[in-house]
Scaffold this motif. Structure first.
Motif, mmCIF file in Angstrom:
data_model
loop_
_atom_site.group_PDB
_atom_site.id
_atom_site.type_symbol
_atom_site.label_atom_id
_atom_site.label_comp_id
_atom_site.label_asym_id
_atom_site.label_seq_id
_atom_site.Cartn_x
_atom_site.Cartn_y
_atom_site.Cartn_z
ATOM 1 N N TYR A 185 0.843 -1.194 0.000
ATOM 2 C CA TYR A 185 0.000 0.000 0.000
ATOM 3 C C TYR A 185 0.881 1.248 0.000
ATOM 4 C CZ TYR A 185 -2.961 3.815 1.174
ATOM 5 O OH TYR A 185 -3.587 5.031 1.114
ATOM 6 N N PRO A 186 0.502 2.270 -0.813
ATOM 7 C CA PRO A 186 -0.540 2.241 -1.831
ATOM 8 C C PRO A 186 -0.032 1.561 -3.094
ATOM 9 C CG PRO A 186 0.509 4.392 -1.824
ATOM 10 C CD PRO A 186 1.140 3.617 -0.708
ATOM 11 N N ALA A 187 -0.930 0.977 -3.846
ATOM 12 C CA ALA A 187 -0.538 0.366 -5.108
ATOM 13 C C ALA A 187 0.059 1.432 -6.024
ATOM 14 C CB ALA A 187 -1.751 -0.280 -5.768
ATOM 15 N N VAL A 188 1.122 1.072 -6.686
ATOM 16 C CA VAL A 188 1.781 2.015 -7.605
ATOM 17 C C VAL A 188 1.110 1.870 -8.970
ATOM 18 C CG1 VAL A 188 3.956 2.729 -8.638
ATOM 19 C CG2 VAL A 188 3.922 1.804 -6.301
ATOM 20 N N VAL A 189 0.179 2.781 -9.232
ATOM 21 C CA VAL A 189 -0.619 2.730 -10.459
ATOM 22 C C VAL A 189 -0.698 4.138 -11.049
ATOM 23 C CG1 VAL A 189 -2.850 2.110 -11.463
ATOM 24 C CG2 VAL A 189 -2.002 0.852 -9.491
ATOM 25 N N GLU A 190 -0.627 4.243 -12.356
ATOM 26 C CA GLU A 190 -0.702 5.547 -13.009
ATOM 27 C C GLU A 190 -2.062 6.200 -12.750
ATOM 28 O OE1 GLU A 190 0.100 5.029 -17.132
ATOM 29 O OE2 GLU A 190 2.210 4.475 -16.841
ATOM 30 N N ASN A 191 -2.074 7.534 -12.721
ATOM 31 C CA ASN A 191 -3.301 8.279 -12.408
ATOM 32 C C ASN A 191 -4.450 7.930 -13.351
ATOM 33 O OD1 ASN A 191 -2.184 9.598 -10.221
ATOM 34 N ND2 ASN A 191 -1.513 11.376 -11.424
ATOM 35 N N GLU A 192 -4.131 7.806 -14.638
ATOM 36 C CA GLU A 192 -5.179 7.482 -15.621
ATOM 37 C C GLU A 192 -5.783 6.111 -15.336
ATOM 38 O OE1 GLU A 192 -5.742 6.881 -20.459
ATOM 39 O OE2 GLU A 192 -3.908 7.835 -19.673
ATOM 40 N N THR A 193 -4.936 5.159 -14.938
ATOM 41 C CA THR A 193 -5.413 3.814 -14.613
ATOM 42 C C THR A 193 -6.260 3.831 -13.350
ATOM 43 O OG1 THR A 193 -3.391 2.931 -15.606
ATOM 44 C CG2 THR A 193 -4.690 1.429 -14.250
ATOM 45 N N LEU A 194 -5.876 4.661 -12.377
ATOM 46 C CA LEU A 194 -6.675 4.806 -11.155
ATOM 47 C C LEU A 194 -8.041 5.407 -11.451
ATOM 48 C CD1 LEU A 194 -4.181 6.016 -8.378
ATOM 49 C CD2 LEU A 194 -5.507 3.897 -8.414
ATOM 50 N N GLU A 195 -8.066 6.358 -12.361
ATOM 51 C CA GLU A 195 -9.352 6.955 -12.747
ATOM 52 C C GLU A 195 -10.254 5.903 -13.396
ATOM 53 O OE1 GLU A 195 -8.337 10.238 -15.229
ATOM 54 O OE2 GLU A 195 -7.440 11.421 -13.582
ATOM 55 N N GLU A 196 -9.678 5.052 -14.220
ATOM 56 C CA GLU A 196 -10.452 3.981 -14.851
ATOM 57 C C GLU A 196 -10.929 2.975 -13.807
ATOM 58 O OE1 GLU A 196 -7.658 2.588 -17.704
ATOM 59 O OE2 GLU A 196 -8.083 4.182 -19.154
ATOM 60 N N LEU A 197 -10.100 2.746 -12.785
ATOM 61 C CA LEU A 197 -10.512 1.866 -11.689
ATOM 62 C C LEU A 197 -11.695 2.463 -10.947
ATOM 63 C CD1 LEU A 197 -10.085 -0.590 -9.835
ATOM 64 C CD2 LEU A 197 -8.454 0.790 -8.529
ATOM 65 N N GLN A 198 -11.651 3.761 -10.677
ATOM 66 C CA GLN A 198 -12.761 4.436 -9.994
ATOM 67 C C GLN A 198 -14.055 4.240 -10.780
ATOM 68 O OE1 GLN A 198 -12.442 6.758 -7.150
ATOM 69 N NE2 GLN A 198 -14.678 6.935 -7.102
ATOM 70 N N ILE A 199 -13.981 4.401 -12.098
ATOM 71 C CA ILE A 199 -15.173 4.235 -12.949
ATOM 72 C C ILE A 199 -15.663 2.792 -12.884
ATOM 73 C CG2 ILE A 199 -15.976 4.268 -15.345
ATOM 74 C CD1 ILE A 199 -13.968 6.609 -15.802
ATOM 75 N N ALA A 200 -14.731 1.837 -12.941
ATOM 76 C CA ALA A 200 -15.102 0.422 -12.907
ATOM 77 C C ALA A 200 -15.765 0.058 -11.587
ATOM 78 C CB ALA A 200 -13.863 -0.444 -13.144
ATOM 79 N N VAL A 201 -15.178 0.507 -10.482
ATOM 80 C CA VAL A 201 -15.741 0.209 -9.154
ATOM 81 C C VAL A 201 -17.124 0.831 -9.014
ATOM 82 C CG1 VAL A 201 -15.482 0.645 -6.674
ATOM 83 C CG2 VAL A 201 -13.508 -0.109 -8.020
ATOM 84 N N GLU A 202 -17.272 2.058 -9.433
ATOM 85 C CA GLU A 202 -18.578 2.723 -9.335
ATOM 86 C C GLU A 202 -19.626 1.992 -10.161
ATOM 87 O OE1 GLU A 202 -17.967 6.790 -10.393
ATOM 88 O OE2 GLU A 202 -17.041 7.310 -8.456
ATOM 89 N N SER A 203 -19.244 1.477 -11.322
ATOM 90 C CA SER A 203 -20.211 0.746 -12.154
ATOM 91 C C SER A 203 -20.672 -0.530 -11.456
ATOM 92 C CB SER A 203 -19.591 0.406 -13.520
ATOM 93 O OG SER A 203 -18.604 -0.614 -13.412
ATOM 94 N N ILE A 204 -19.773 -1.191 -10.735
ATOM 95 C CA ILE A 204 -20.120 -2.415 -10.008
ATOM 96 C C ILE A 204 -21.045 -2.101 -8.840
ATOM 97 C CG2 ILE A 204 -19.173 -4.260 -8.563
ATOM 98 C CD1 ILE A 204 -16.581 -3.995 -10.321
ATOM 99 N N ILE A 205 -20.671 -1.085 -8.051
ATOM 100 C CA ILE A 205 -21.460 -0.716 -6.872
ATOM 101 C C ILE A 205 -22.860 -0.273 -7.278
ATOM 102 C CG2 ILE A 205 -21.612 0.840 -4.889
ATOM 103 C CD1 ILE A 205 -19.353 -1.247 -4.706
ATOM 104 N N GLN A 206 -22.946 0.500 -8.327
ATOM 105 C CA GLN A 206 -24.253 0.984 -8.790
ATOM 106 C C GLN A 206 -25.104 -0.146 -9.345
ATOM 107 O OE1 GLN A 206 -22.995 4.091 -11.460
ATOM 108 N NE2 GLN A 206 -22.481 5.506 -9.794
ATOM 109 N N ALA A 207 -24.477 -1.082 -10.061
ATOM 110 C CA ALA A 207 -25.225 -2.223 -10.593
ATOM 111 C C ALA A 207 -25.774 -3.097 -9.473
ATOM 112 C CB ALA A 207 -24.335 -3.044 -11.519
ATOM 113 N N LEU A 208 -25.039 -3.201 -8.375
ATOM 114 C CA LEU A 208 -25.491 -3.985 -7.223
ATOM 115 C C LEU A 208 -26.503 -3.220 -6.369
ATOM 116 C CD1 LEU A 208 -22.073 -5.518 -6.118
ATOM 117 C CD2 LEU A 208 -24.031 -6.785 -7.036
#
Length: 407
Positions: A235-258
């Motif tokens: 921690y924290p995972a070493v990930v590029e900012n653009e990839t983190l933004e895509e992760l945020q979108i992916a997580v939000e899509s999962i949470i909203q679908a559930l």
């Protein structure tokens, strides 16, 4: 007296730590357990004000009877919580019946059963390819139809902690794996997923009134083998900012679908050729040393903030510090009875080491890892860089030695 009732706990890790934090927060802490050894060891649970043995923790009538007795004893029930599968959604439903803060019970229940959440999320781009094997069908026929898809991952839909999760790479392994899981869980379908190769990440999430907060993104290191045992957390995972933004979108899509409006969860995702894929999702924060890892890295006590959520309060999730943390978990390579463990004090004396924990007691039977429960110690270190934190944890962990008598 304001009271929190916990349904189930492990001997250590997140669920046990939650008991201590509940008491520290000033609540009368009640543990309902189906583990007889806990009753015998009750004096060791100094953080618990009252422990009650319940043979079946899903016995709704029994749970309500105990709660009624507590209320007659002038205990004000403020929350009913579980950090243990499969009691998370059950505890939330009990809370709802009592008129307490309402968690998203249906969403939590979806996450507890892997075939259900896979079916529910199958239209999302984060979902891997999967199929479901039903025990009434022919294993031979299924293997012949699906052998071209190898390698594959086989899972029991109710597994947790990497138990009953198998990587199969050949025709015979697929057949043997299906046969094994079918016999172990004769009335439960088997989930079969495509095998995705890529770095794996753990994402801790809290949702309050529909507001999604990603608390931590942690890189996981997996032990070589077919059981997916996590032995390293960075921690924290070493990930590029653009990839983190895509992760945020992916997580939000999962949470909203559930349709998770109020609750916590942790997701395990892999980054495959720049695209995020969902490996697992569970309706609670991760177990083990996760709270200490996040607290060392951010200053956030995620268990405390989770309890506040269940109490209907607003969790405070602003980081008060930013430090790199690495946790190294230890396993053994053979089965045996534990004679002794050495090196804990030496490991703790290394600069940067924050915690050293050894789980088993003398006389315990240890085995090579088949699930996350077969990790027997960990070392947590922090430093200014991820490389330094990892180096400290790895060097310190080498001090810890398990002496086993073949069993």
């Amino acid at each position: 007296m304001q009271t929190i009732v916990f349904i189930g706990s492990n001997k250590s890790g997140t669920s046990r730590e939650a008991l201590s934090i509940s008491t520290t927060m000033g609540y009368y802490t009640v543990l309902l357990t189906n583990r007889r050894e806990f009753i015998k060891q009750e004096k060791e649970f100094t953080e618990v004000h009252q422990m009650v043995y319940v043979e079946n923790l899903m016995d709704k009538e029994m749970i309500f009877s105990i709660i009624n007795n507590l209320e007659e004893g002038r205990k004000q029930i403020c929350a009913v919580i579980s950090f243990i599968d499969p009691f998370v959604s059950f505890a939330a439903r009990i809370s709802k019946k009592l008129g307490l803060f309402q968690m998203s019970t249906d969403a939590l229940a979806f996450m507890e059963e892997k075939t259900r959440f896979r079916e529910h999320l199958k239209s999302l781009p984060v979902s891997p390819k999967f199929t479901i094997f039903h025990g009434k069908h022919s294993i031979q026929h299924f293997v012949e139809e699906n052998q071209r898809q190898l390698p594959l991952i086989l899972k029991s839909p109710i597994s947790n902690g990497s138990k009953d999760v198998l990587l199969v790479e050949t025709y015979s392994e697929l057949k043997e794996g299906l046969d094994y899981l079918n016999k172990k869980f004769p009335s439960i379908p088997i989930l079969i997923e495509e095998y995705l190769i890529g770095t794996q990440y753990l994402i801790e999430v809290i949702v309050k009134d529909g507001q999604i907060s990603i608390v931590a993104v942690i890189e996981q290191e997996v032990l070589n083998g077919d059981r997916f045992i996590i032995t390293g957390y960075c921690y924290p995972a070493v990930v590029e900012n653009e990839t983190l933004e895509e992760l945020q979108i992916a997580v939000e899509s999962i949470i909203q679908a559930l349709e998770l409006e109020n609750g916590t969860c942790h997701l395990e995702m892999r980054l495959i050729e720049g695209k995020w894929k969902l490996i697992e999702i569970n309706p609670r924060m991760s177990g083990g040393a996760m709270n200490r890892i996040i607290q060392e890295g951010t200053g956030i006590n995620l268990i405390k903030e989770t309890l506040k959520l269940y109490l209907g309060q607003d969790p405070y999730l602003e980081a008060t510090k930013r430090t790199h943390v690495y946790a190294k978990f230890l396993t053994v390579s053979s089965r045996g009875r534990l004679i002794k463990v050495t090196g804990k004090t030496k490991a703790l004396n290394y600069d940067g080491v924050k915690e050293v924990y050894v789980k088993p007691r003398k006389g315990a039977i240890l085995t090579k890892p088949y699930s996350l429960g077969d990790r027997y110690a960990y070392v947590i270190a922090s430093a200014d860089t991820p490389e330094q934190a990892k180096e400290i944890a790895l060097i310190a962990s080498k001090e810890i030695k398990f002496y086993l008598e073949p069993f």
